[in-house]
Scaffold this active site. Structure first.
Site, PDB file in Angstrom:
ATOM      1  N   ASP A 194      24.788  43.044  28.195  1.00  0.00           N
ATOM      2  CA  ASP A 194      24.719  43.832  29.428  1.00  0.00           C
ATOM      3  C   ASP A 194      24.442  45.305  29.169  1.00  0.00           C
ATOM      4  OD1 ASP A 194      27.196  44.192  28.229  1.00  0.00           O
ATOM      5  OD2 ASP A 194      28.278  43.093  29.753  1.00  0.00           O
ATOM      6  N   GLU A 252      31.474  38.748  36.888  1.00  0.00           N
ATOM      7  CA  GLU A 252      32.816  38.930  37.433  1.00  0.00           C
ATOM      8  C   GLU A 252      33.246  37.654  38.172  1.00  0.00           C
ATOM      9  OE1 GLU A 252      34.304  41.378  36.342  1.00  0.00           O
ATOM     10  OE2 GLU A 252      33.477  43.327  36.840  1.00  0.00           O
ATOM     11  N   HIS A 290      36.150  37.841  33.065  1.00  0.00           N
ATOM     12  CA  HIS A 290      34.680  37.976  33.073  1.00  0.00           C
ATOM     13  C   HIS A 290      34.097  37.837  31.668  1.00  0.00           C
ATOM     14  CE1 HIS A 290      34.725  42.718  32.666  1.00  0.00           C
ATOM     15  NE2 HIS A 290      34.663  42.155  31.475  1.00  0.00           N
ATOM     16  N   ASN A 319      40.102  40.045  33.757  1.00  0.00           N
ATOM     17  CA  ASN A 319      39.940  39.144  34.909  1.00  0.00           C
ATOM     18  C   ASN A 319      39.116  37.894  34.575  1.00  0.00           C
ATOM     19  OD1 ASN A 319      37.361  40.107  34.666  1.00  0.00           O
ATOM     20  ND2 ASN A 319      37.272  41.133  36.646  1.00  0.00           N
TER      21      ASN A 319
END
Ligand code: F6R
Length: 267
Positions: free
Chosen positions: A67, A144, A139, A137
């Site tokens: 990313d 996400e 991801h 979380n």
């Protein structure tokens, strides 16, 4: 999934570096999938050390990062390109022309970056080994919770939690992006092998959902249960909530003795 629990973060990085070295030994022109973040830093340090000790060469390797932030230029020290150059590429013998991030050039339509990146990965023959971390979380990359499990490289909005988690890396006066371009979950699943590293107690819940929870878009990392070749390297703290821990340790011992017996271990 192969779950390996090690004493501490340094041991996690060290085994990670060894596994990357083993791949480059058999496949010098390997295509590496790379990640940024704090967890990967120790791994990059160990790989640099191996390179400096002539144990490993990246001269024929190429790479694709998971990313990149959208909205800051590649030469901004906060960009993932800058992180990769600083922490890894500038310290090893990889040809920089063979290193890729899903960057959106100034004025370029970000929607076009994803399909182009997918094409580049495919033209390179696909990713041999994808290195990655996991968000608090769940991801992976910047996929996400609620990301499509079939997604491909595209623009994503970071959750408020990820934005807050990453704010520690930005000063108050710096612009902190809320958008990124990330490989999709299906892109990640196309990698031939995946090596995920997680350390620290704050990752324990995400790790337990990834390994022992249901496969769900609400924990994107849980999709890795569907991949044939995933190795997860954890320190004690990140493994703290795994219910099946004894079995993972037991399996690791069996696998190690099998590898030794058939001389599959090198350093
Ligand atoms: C970074 C990336 C992220 C991180 C994850 C964990 O390229 O893809 O998914 O791997 O946010 O980050 P750290 O290691 O900083 O906790």
């Amino acid at each position: 999934m192969e779950i390996i629990v090690l004493k501490d973060a340094e041991k996690v990085a060290s085994l990670g570096a060894k596994l990357v070295s083993e791949l480059l030994r058999v496949r010098p022109a390997a295509v590496l999938g790379l990640a940024t973040g704090s967890t990967q830093l120790a791994l990059y340090r160990q790989l640099v050390e191996r390179y400096e000790n002539n144990k490993i060469s990246f001269s024929q390797a190429s790479s694709f990062n998971l990313d990149e932030y959208l909205g800051i230029a590649a030469d901004n020290p906060q960009s993932y390109r800058a992180y990769m150059d600083r922490e890894f590429f500038d310290r090893i013998n990889i040809d920089k022309d063979n290193t890729h991030l899903p960057c959106c050039e100034d004025g370029e339509n970000p929607v076009l970056v994803g399909p182009r990146y997918e094409q580049m990965i495919s033209d390179a023959g696909g990713i041999d080994l994808q290195l990655m971390g996991i968000g608090v979380n769940g991801h992976i990359g910047f996929n996400e919770p609620s990301s499509s499990l079939s997604s491909r490289t595209r623009v994503k909005t970071l959750t408020q939690q990820t934005y807050r988690d990453n704010s520690r890396l930005f000063s108050k006066t710096e612009f902190q992006p809320k958008l990124a371009i990330t490989m999709g979950i299906a892109t990640i699943m196309d990698a031939r092998k995946i090596l995920l590293l997680a350390t620290g107690e704050n990752k324990a819940e995400a790790v337990s959902k990834m390994v022992e929870g249901p496969v769900s878009a609400m924990c994107p990392a849980s999709i890795l249960q569907m991949h044939e070749q995933v190795t997860v390297l954890l320190d004690e703290a990140a493994a703290g909530l795994l219910e099946n821990r004894e079995y993972y340790d037991w399996t690791y011992l069996q696998n190690e003795s099998l590898k030794k017996r058939f001389r599959l271990i090198h350093d």
